[in-house]
Design a protein around this motif. Sequence first.
Motif, PDB file in Angstrom:
ATOM      1  N   CYS A  36      -2.995  -6.067  -2.863  1.00 25.83           N
ATOM      2  CA  CYS A  36      -2.418  -6.304  -1.550  1.00 25.83           C
ATOM      3  C   CYS A  36      -2.713  -5.130  -0.618  1.00 25.83           C
ATOM      4  N   ALA A  37      -2.547  -3.907  -1.125  1.00 28.77           N
ATOM      5  CA  ALA A  37      -2.836  -2.724  -0.322  1.00 28.77           C
ATOM      6  C   ALA A  37      -4.314  -2.628  -0.006  1.00 28.77           C
ATOM      7  N   LYS A  38      -5.149  -3.001  -0.944  1.00 29.29           N
ATOM      8  CA  LYS A  38      -6.602  -2.970  -0.741  1.00 29.29           C
ATOM      9  C   LYS A  38      -7.014  -3.913   0.387  1.00 29.29           C
ATOM     10  N   VAL A  39      -6.445  -5.109   0.387  1.00 26.28           N
ATOM     11  CA  VAL A  39      -6.735  -6.070   1.455  1.00 26.28           C
ATOM     12  C   VAL A  39      -6.267  -5.517   2.806  1.00 26.28           C
ATOM     13  N   ALA A  40      -5.097  -4.902   2.807  1.00 28.89           N
ATOM     14  CA  ALA A  40      -4.574  -4.331   4.051  1.00 28.89           C
ATOM     15  C   ALA A  40      -5.480  -3.229   4.566  1.00 28.89           C
ATOM     16  N   ALA A  80      13.615   5.098  -8.280  1.00 32.35           N
ATOM     17  CA  ALA A  80      12.918   6.377  -8.378  1.00 32.35           C
ATOM     18  C   ALA A  80      11.922   6.427  -9.526  1.00 32.35           C
ATOM     19  N   GLU A  81      12.246   5.803 -10.646  1.00 34.15           N
ATOM     20  CA  GLU A  81      11.391   5.927 -11.821  1.00 34.15           C
ATOM     21  C   GLU A  81      10.420   4.761 -12.005  1.00 34.15           C
ATOM     22  N   ASN A  82      10.633   3.651 -11.291  1.00 32.69           N
ATOM     23  CA  ASN A  82       9.853   2.440 -11.588  1.00 32.69           C
ATOM     24  C   ASN A  82       9.199   1.826 -10.347  1.00 32.69           C
ATOM     25  N   ASP A  83      10.007   1.250  -9.462  1.00 37.86           N
ATOM     26  CA  ASP A  83       9.428   0.520  -8.340  1.00 37.86           C
ATOM     27  C   ASP A  83       8.677   1.415  -7.359  1.00 37.86           C
ATOM     28  N   LEU A  84       9.224   2.585  -7.058  1.00 39.38           N
ATOM     29  CA  LEU A  84       8.562   3.458  -6.092  1.00 39.38           C
ATOM     30  C   LEU A  84       7.255   4.027  -6.641  1.00 39.38           C
ATOM     31  N   PRO A  85       7.215   4.536  -7.891  1.00 42.20           N
ATOM     32  CA  PRO A  85       5.916   4.942  -8.438  1.00 42.20           C
ATOM     33  C   PRO A  85       4.898   3.813  -8.470  1.00 42.20           C
ATOM     34  N   LYS A  86       5.384   2.591  -8.681  1.00 39.18           N
ATOM     35  CA  LYS A  86       4.469   1.445  -8.650  1.00 39.18           C
ATOM     36  C   LYS A  86       3.785   1.333  -7.296  1.00 39.18           C
ATOM     37  N   VAL A  87       4.568   1.302  -6.227  1.00 33.35           N
ATOM     38  CA  VAL A  87       4.007   1.090  -4.893  1.00 33.35           C
ATOM     39  C   VAL A  87       3.234   2.321  -4.419  1.00 33.35           C
ATOM     40  N   VAL A  88       3.784   3.506  -4.655  1.00 32.71           N
ATOM     41  CA  VAL A  88       3.098   4.726  -4.227  1.00 32.71           C
ATOM     42  C   VAL A  88       1.767   4.870  -4.944  1.00 32.71           C
ATOM     43  N   GLY A  89       1.748   4.605  -6.242  1.00 37.57           N
ATOM     44  CA  GLY A  89       0.500   4.699  -6.990  1.00 37.57           C
ATOM     45  C   GLY A  89      -0.515   3.656  -6.581  1.00 37.57           C
ATOM     46  N   ALA A  90      -0.049   2.421  -6.369  1.00 37.82           N
ATOM     47  CA  ALA A  90      -0.958   1.337  -5.985  1.00 37.82           C
ATOM     48  C   ALA A  90      -1.564   1.581  -4.613  1.00 37.82           C
ATOM     49  N   THR A  91      -0.751   2.011  -3.667  1.00 36.47           N
ATOM     50  CA  THR A  91      -1.269   2.250  -2.314  1.00 36.47           C
ATOM     51  C   THR A  91      -2.158   3.483  -2.273  1.00 36.47           C
ATOM     52  N   ALA A  92      -1.851   4.490  -3.099  1.00 39.11           N
ATOM     53  CA  ALA A  92      -2.717   5.670  -3.152  1.00 39.11           C
ATOM     54  C   ALA A  92      -4.115   5.291  -3.634  1.00 39.11           C
ATOM     55  N   LEU A  93      -4.187   4.373  -4.600  1.00 36.39           N
ATOM     56  CA  LEU A  93      -5.493   3.906  -5.069  1.00 36.39           C
ATOM     57  C   LEU A  93      -6.280   3.232  -3.956  1.00 36.39           C
ATOM     58  N   ALA A  94      -5.569   2.589  -3.053  1.00 38.59           N
ATOM     59  CA  ALA A  94      -6.212   1.918  -1.921  1.00 38.59           C
ATOM     60  C   ALA A  94      -6.371   2.851  -0.723  1.00 38.59           C
TER      61      ALA A  94
END
Length: 577
Positions: free
Chosen positions: A292-296, A433-447
């Motif tokens: 999703c972040a990649k498309v954005a 703090a330990e799950n959902d945020l690292p998910k989104v931060v990590g995914a968007t950083a990759l994009a």
Amino acid sequence: MTNSGTQDNTTQERSNELKRDLRSNAALCSGSPRFADAALDAIARRDGPAAAWMNAFSGRGTDAPKAVQGDFAVGIRLPDGSVFLAVDRFAVRTICFRQEGDSIAFSERADHLARSASDLDPQAIFDYLYHHFIPSPRTIFRDVFRLPPGHCAHFRDGKLSIAPYWQPGFEEPSSERFAPLRDEFRQCLRDAVATQLGTARVGCFLSGGTDSSTVAGLLGEVTGAPARTFSIGFDAAGYDEMEYSRIAARHFGAEHHEYYVTPSDLISSVPMVAGSYDQPFGNSSVLPAYYCAKVAREAGIEKILGGDGGDELFGGNTRYAKQRVFGLYDSIPAGVRNHLLQPLLIGNSLAPRVPVVRKASSYVTQAMVPMPDRMQSYNLIMRLGLTDVLCKGFLDAVDVDGPINHQREVYDQCGASSLVNRMLAFDWRYTLAENDLPKVVGATALAHLPVGFPFLDDRLVDFSMRLPPHFKVKGLKLRWFFKEALRGFLPDQIITKKKQGFGLPFGVWTVRNPELFRLAEDSLRGLGTRGIMQPDFIDALLTRHIHAHPGYYGELVWIAMMLEQWLRKNAPDYRMQ
């Protein structure tokens, strides 16, 4: 208990060079801190955030972060030679550290501080298999630690002190007028979205749920232009929510973009995504979030907003209602519980044969388990049986009670009297703090796409803490206040829909797609060779269990696969003895 293995000389040299650089760095400042003090804000604008932090610490000491809002991680070496570290309330931005004698090194990533790629902690691996992530302060690497959310640290004269500078504090009024709170809430929401804007071209995730739909609607309202929204779909029955995203997009007149993730996407990206994290991470929604972040990003978006936090601030997770039902048992007089209900229902021979007795017995059995242990009643790896799933040598090297003891400690620190607020505060640590945020931060950083979280704005968090508990979960109605306050703003279909999000149909796809199955099988066999998972259990999992129940067992296959893929990238020679 581990064989440290070998590391490529060139990789080792680069690692040593990086560590030397880290030790000489004077400051690490990430995120978007907002200094409440006008003088500090002026310094930050003129000289940068590191200078503002230096001044803040000089004037306030370890209380400095209390006057800073927004997301941030800071590590600064002070004039007296000491080191100050801090992260925001939810650790949206992270900082890791390693003490070596009278010196300390710090970095945003744990892997930047490891002595070698194979210096791993078996306890952290067990914690990962239990939680699907590794809770702070532990990291996958021995002697490398991550600062917990809302904490700061001061390293001076070879001694490190770590303490929370912020903890949730709930006021819990018994009654409040709805209308004034509704108006204040909607203004807080609007201000929170507006704060995330700048000169960048901003878009937002849109899952079709209440949180992301609210952000999409407010983004359009604040900017005066159609919100740019991005959604992920799956060609799998029961997983695709694209129609709800379209309902929200039409309702707000958004400029809507869609992408359907496929099994081929997983095959091509799982090794990259798994290896990109600084330690194993098993939230399966990271893949959809990445695409999703990649498309954005490809659409020209320069910052994306996520709806994370709404459930945890305003009572939207189904377990809040479920645990409230179990909590009613405690209101029954102890004498009735201990001398009537429990003797009558626990171990009653009629229970297996009489449905009403069986249900009552199950209820009492679960209600007797104290919190937070009760929320782990369905923990996947514990239900399957540790000795059946994991190798004996691995289990001998870990404390299997470590994860639940960590949870008990966090739960006991939750500053609330009501059950719902205690669960919310608990989820602020574990779910956010330990799950959902690292998910989104990590995914968007990759994009290569910055991300912001309006629902974690300090004003909204403070508002949540003084909202009456019964406004959050009213009876068994989840998010009662949130939904009523936004009725008329959100489409009715969005308000009444069941929560789902970007759930990934991994198990279903794995049993249908031979190439994806081979990737999963190869990964799990790797964990067997490393002495972590039982080879016999892996055989049963791949030949029987996942085919019979792909949704249930697919979760375990996913977290095991992501662990092995991380190890292959970062510690390929790791073995248990």
